[in-house]
Scaffold this active site. Sequence first.
Site, PDB file in Angstrom:
ATOM      1  CD  GLU A 186      33.430  36.312  38.008  1.00  0.00           C
ATOM      2  OE1 GLU A 186      33.021  36.482  39.170  1.00  0.00           O
ATOM      3  OE2 GLU A 186      33.322  35.226  37.394  1.00  0.00           O
ATOM      4  CD  GLU A 307      36.740  32.755  36.500  1.00  0.00           C
ATOM      5  OE1 GLU A 307      35.687  32.304  37.023  1.00  0.00           O
ATOM      6  OE2 GLU A 307      37.369  33.700  36.996  1.00  0.00           O
TER       7      GLU A 307
END
Length: 590
Positions: A186, A307
């Site tokens: 991320e 995810e």
Amino acid sequence: MSASQKCFVQRKGTRLVVGSDSFYFAGANCHYLLTHAANESQRPLVLEVLDDAQRLNLTVLRCWAFCDGPDEWNALQREPGQLCEHVLEGLDWLVEEAGRRGLRLLLVLTNYWPDYGGMPAYVRWEVVTAVTVAYVTHPTSLFYTDPQCQATFRRATGALLARVNRRTGLPYAADPTIMGWELANEPRCEGPGGADMVREFVWSTAEFVKRLAPRQLVTVGLEGFFGASTPGECDHNPYSSASSHGSDFAAVFAHPALDFASIHLYPDQWCPPATPRAELKNFMRSWIRSHAALCGERLNKPLVLSEFGKRDPMTYHGRDCSHHMNRMEAFTEVLDCCMELATAGGPLAGVCAWMLAARQYPDYDGYTLKLGPPSTTPAGAGGARRSCELQAAHAAKGDVAPAPAGEAEWGSGRLDLGRDTGPLRDIQESAQEGAEEEQNDEEEQSHWKDQDQHPGAPPMGTKQGGGRSSCGDSDVRLFGATSGSSTAAQKTAAADGGPQQVPQVLHYSQYIYSGHCNQADEPAVEALQQYGAVMKRLCLLGPSAVAWASGSGEQEAGPKGVSTASGRNGGSWWCGLPTACFGRGRKHPD
């Protein structure tokens, strides 16, 4: 399955392939595998995850391959660029155990967030004079631009990829058990020029890693926010400021060194808690489909939902989640959408749920999947033998042996969580049918169960608590034998023509266990297990083997269009089964 028996996962256009076969997968995240593998007393929490993944038809596990800073428990990198040997030995063990179970690992190299050190740790190490000024506002901008930060990161990354596994003898970069390397989790960079900083970092690092590991996949764990490169897609972002995070999906993944695109999906964190159920469903589907369309039409790359998670509104953490959709509904919606894309031959290659953990591991954020009692049969031992005996018994009767859990016949592409009908019923009936035969094994397997009921659990090695090990302690042992000496002895015996000991596949029931668990896997886990079974069939048969049942009840070849696969024409997908298996499906609700 050893690493030598595997082939590397590679990219071919918008597909992932293993040899000449397409590769689709269901997987899960477990961030703590590295740090707990480095501590022998904590390895039961690792083995439990590996065995559960195998049981649930998961073939890929995504986990951290970093832990940075002197204050981190079992840190891989306590000092800049210096990797801790005993933690590396734990990673050696993890890779070996995963390979024995036929699992593949997607290893993440650093983190935007401060958990486990990540990018902020490099800034603290290398930009001492700037910490008090810029670290508070934009710490990662210094990581991306400071030459010393980048040099240290590459030194650590290069040492990790060049590591030769002491247990398998394979370099990490030449081990097919390691499916690929994720450059960062991320990554973001707020502020002016942030998107350019992230893109330049990802592109240059991808080239660097690809040179070191040309046979393994390379990606980066973007959340998937659309940016300036695709202004027409920004309406799909979950909130208006998402495009300012500096992680422009299309711009970053345009580089050829990145083998597949990655996105995340968290409706609880991205959408207001009061968002209506129908709106949540529309957002989740449009989020996945818009990225899949971009990968298929513009990027020409596979897509992985690396995810996704949903908190349960009925738990303590439920106050911070979307109130109008529970976890089962969210998982069903997401997995249905992904299966439609995969079975239609689209670029959606895999999904990894957040997260899978051992039963006694605390659910810190409300996302941990709830599992039933652990299996007490070691992987590759009694379970495989019992399966063979069942098949032989049914063959003698002239019947077809029941499929094991997760491999039942599939009547509908729609994930059906009903207790009385659909794929789950098939799994339950197969389990009941084999119950009588399994009773014959109870006495033989009792020693496994006895060990599984010890009252004392090993202390947990969390980042907040004790159990810290010194970097000098490199005596990491496999259960019942030292890793180095036994391997050398086996090699000597083999060279002398003597008997060579067969490596034992460890199972967490060989350790003391006293975790808490549910009566059964929660429905979201059942959905993930069913999805994994379908993906395994697609690997064997390919999307072209998926048959299409029209609304009139006639079977015909399935069309390739995504819109048709969604069921809008009144049909349902059937996953590569004989015609006799058709008939239990239902139309997909629009």
